[in-house]
Scaffold this active site. Structure first.
Site, PDB file in Angstrom:
ATOM      1  N   CYS A  15     -16.910   8.374   1.396  1.00  0.00           N
ATOM      2  CA  CYS A  15     -16.209   6.857   2.497  1.00  0.00           C
ATOM      3  C   CYS A  15     -15.764   7.711   3.517  1.00  0.00           C
ATOM      4  O   CYS A  15     -14.796   8.635   3.606  1.00  0.00           O
ATOM      5  CB  CYS A  15     -15.262   6.443   1.487  1.00  0.00           C
ATOM      6  SG  CYS A  15     -14.403   4.997   2.572  1.00  0.00           S
ATOM      7  N   CYS A  71     -19.065  -2.000   6.044  1.00  0.00           N
ATOM      8  CA  CYS A  71     -18.975  -2.928   4.657  1.00  0.00           C
ATOM      9  C   CYS A  71     -18.560  -4.381   5.142  1.00  0.00           C
ATOM     10  O   CYS A  71     -19.024  -5.348   4.488  1.00  0.00           O
ATOM     11  CB  CYS A  71     -18.720  -2.341   3.536  1.00  0.00           C
ATOM     12  SG  CYS A  71     -16.939  -2.044   3.588  1.00  0.00           S
ATOM     13  N   CYS A  99     -26.175 -10.441  -3.122  1.00  0.00           N
ATOM     14  CA  CYS A  99     -26.077  -9.844  -2.054  1.00  0.00           C
ATOM     15  C   CYS A  99     -25.633  -8.376  -2.250  1.00  0.00           C
ATOM     16  O   CYS A  99     -24.667  -8.014  -3.059  1.00  0.00           O
ATOM     17  CB  CYS A  99     -24.910 -10.700  -1.070  1.00  0.00           C
ATOM     18  SG  CYS A  99     -24.872  -9.742   0.589  1.00  0.00           S
ATOM     19  N   CYS A 153     -20.475 -13.411  -4.649  1.00  0.00           N
ATOM     20  CA  CYS A 153     -21.206 -12.306  -3.940  1.00  0.00           C
ATOM     21  C   CYS A 153     -22.607 -12.678  -4.317  1.00  0.00           C
ATOM     22  O   CYS A 153     -23.575 -12.134  -3.422  1.00  0.00           O
ATOM     23  CB  CYS A 153     -20.691 -10.762  -4.370  1.00  0.00           C
ATOM     24  SG  CYS A 153     -19.436 -10.280  -3.597  1.00  0.00           S
ATOM     25  N   CYS A 205     -13.800   3.039   8.838  1.00  0.00           N
ATOM     26  CA  CYS A 205     -15.054   2.240   8.980  1.00  0.00           C
ATOM     27  C   CYS A 205     -14.940   1.121   8.439  1.00  0.00           C
ATOM     28  O   CYS A 205     -14.632   0.665   7.423  1.00  0.00           O
ATOM     29  CB  CYS A 205     -16.182   3.255   8.064  1.00  0.00           C
ATOM     30  SG  CYS A 205     -17.780   2.749   8.142  1.00  0.00           S
ATOM     31  N   ASP A 257       0.904  -1.158   0.057  1.00  0.00           N
ATOM     32  CA  ASP A 257      -0.058   0.060   0.128  1.00  0.00           C
ATOM     33  C   ASP A 257       0.804   1.550  -0.109  1.00  0.00           C
ATOM     34  O   ASP A 257       0.539   2.296   0.602  1.00  0.00           O
ATOM     35  CB  ASP A 257      -0.772  -0.046   1.179  1.00  0.00           C
ATOM     36  CG  ASP A 257      -1.987   1.061   1.269  1.00  0.00           C
ATOM     37  OD1 ASP A 257      -2.311   1.469   0.120  1.00  0.00           O
ATOM     38  OD2 ASP A 257      -2.529   1.208   2.056  1.00  0.00           O
ATOM     39  N   CYS A 303     -20.773  -8.112   5.885  1.00  0.00           N
ATOM     40  CA  CYS A 303     -20.540  -9.038   5.231  1.00  0.00           C
ATOM     41  C   CYS A 303     -20.614 -10.668   5.440  1.00  0.00           C
ATOM     42  O   CYS A 303     -19.949 -10.783   6.468  1.00  0.00           O
ATOM     43  CB  CYS A 303     -19.110  -8.897   4.327  1.00  0.00           C
ATOM     44  SG  CYS A 303     -18.829 -10.200   3.086  1.00  0.00           S
ATOM     45  N   CYS A 355     -23.337  -4.795   1.737  1.00  0.00           N
ATOM     46  CA  CYS A 355     -22.244  -3.686   1.856  1.00  0.00           C
ATOM     47  C   CYS A 355     -22.832  -2.529   1.133  1.00  0.00           C
ATOM     48  O   CYS A 355     -22.663  -1.717   1.916  1.00  0.00           O
ATOM     49  CB  CYS A 355     -20.959  -4.335   1.459  1.00  0.00           C
ATOM     50  SG  CYS A 355     -21.007  -4.599  -0.459  1.00  0.00           S
TER      51      CYS A 355
END
Length: 376
Positions: free
Chosen positions: A232, A262, A209, A206, A259, A152, A266, A212
């Site tokens: 966000c 989501c 669904c 997924c 946060c 990252d 899940c 999220c």
């Protein structure tokens, strides 16, 4: 002395990758994959995201342009990307209902919501050092070769590479999902010039669904697989360095650093794996604290309690800005909380202009919601 290095040309590449997996497990990684460097099919989506301005004030995202989708341009000579997954759910999270525990904490407005990953050591430090050790081990085995380690920390399409290398699939919240590990893990990469065999991608699961998307407090997941960072909460409380837009402040609630909503909602995260490392164990002051307890920190306290952790990177001013929003929302939820009002008032005159503005907002009565309309 006998030379134990492996000539890649003489060794079955699949056997080398299997050795890599063993070395990685010993270093605390949960999974290793290998991706190709042709990410051209991801370029239109990246450009559309940037053109929509969804990166907000993260100007570096635009300045890097398509280099993010072109590993061989970022590191010339790269022909493969070794991808790595490291689970971060704390070792002490033995409760199978850890998601319910997190929801219960967030449900109390006077509590402080801090993303699970941020309560321990800075993952950049942990992954980077261990990826470097993995790269060193590979060099010992095959001899000198070109490589570069990332966590990252550079223009890298991490989720795209993870998806292509079998680490998981891209969820509708844009995070990587794994059937046996959910999404509570970090990703890291080693760009290499070794022609390693590619890993098989996995199929997405997924289905229909939309949990999220539905749960996002600010509506930041504007479409499946598309996040507007400007809305966000993770972006607003971590990356954004100016005033938080007033219309979004009530929606942030008590989330003061990141946060997890989501991820908490899940279904796949009931399979989230505990970390094998102590690095991600939460520090006592950051384990489900109250907003007032954190508001009482001096800057020296902030530096002490966040040393070596990811929260320190936002600095004391943004920390106070975020707390002011959380305290304001707690006060709006219960206007009788004289202790919260008093703490805000006593801090105002000594605060920076940025924090003062958010304190003033916190002390104002919330704007009543418009009355519901009914159609005849």
């Amino acid at each position: 002395m006998t030379d134990t290095r492996i000539n890649v040309g003489e060794m079955l590449p699949a056997a080398l990758v299997e050795q890599l997996r063993g070395w990685a497990r010993a270093l605390g990684f949960s999974q290793i994959g290998v991706a190709d460097v042709d990410l051209s099919s991801a370029e239109p989506g990246l450009l559309a995201w940037l053109n929509n301005g969804f990166h907000g004030t993260m100007d570096y995202m635009a300045s890097h342009g398509l280099k993010r989708a072109r590993p061989a341009e970022l590191v010339p000579g790269t022909v493969r990307v070794i991808t790595a997954r490291m689970d971060y759910l704390p070792r002490g999270s033995q409760h199978t209902d850890w998601q319910a525990i997190e929801w219960a904490h967030l449900g109390q407005p006077a509590n402080a919501g801090i993303s699970t990953y941020a309560r321990g050591r800075d993952y950049h430090k942990v992954l980077r050092s261990r990826l470097q050790k993995l790269a060193d081990r590979l060099t010992e085995a095959v001899g000198p070769h070109g490589y570069r380690v990332f966590t990252d920390s550079a223009p890298v399409l991490e989720v795209e590479l993870a998806s292509r290398s079998g680490i998981g699939w891209r969820g509708k919240h844009t995070l990587t999902l794994h059937r046996e590990a959910g999404s509570m893990f970090f990703l890291g990469e080693i760009y290499v010039d070794l022609p390693l065999p590619l890993s098989e991608p996995v199929t997405p699961h997924c289905g229909q669904c939309t949990a999220c998307i539905d749960v996002c407090p600010t509506g930041a997941i504007v479409a499946p697989y598309r996040v507007d960072a400007r809305r966000c909460i993770s972006y607003l409380t971590i990356e954004h360095d100016g005033p938080i837009p007033e219309d979004l402040r009530p929606l942030i609630g008590n989330r003061i650093y990141g946060c997890d909503d989501c991820q908490l909602v899940c279904p796949w995260n009931k399979f989230a794996q505990r970390s094998t490392l102590p690095d991600f164990d939460p520090r006592a002051p950051l384990t489900h604290p109250s907003l007032l307890a954190l508001w009482a920190w001096t800057e020296a306290d902030f530096l002490l309690h966040t040393e070596g952790g990811p929260i320190r990177r936002i600095g004391y001013e943004r920390w106070r800005r975020n707390l002011a929003v959380g305290l304001g929302n707690a006060l709006h939820a219960d206007p009788q909380r004289a202790d919260i009002r008093g703490a805000l008032v006593s801090a105002r005159d000594h605060a920076t202009p940025l924090v003062q503005e958010h304190i003033d907002w916190a002390l104002r009565s919330p704007t009543p919601a418009p009355p519901a309309t009914t159609e005849c």
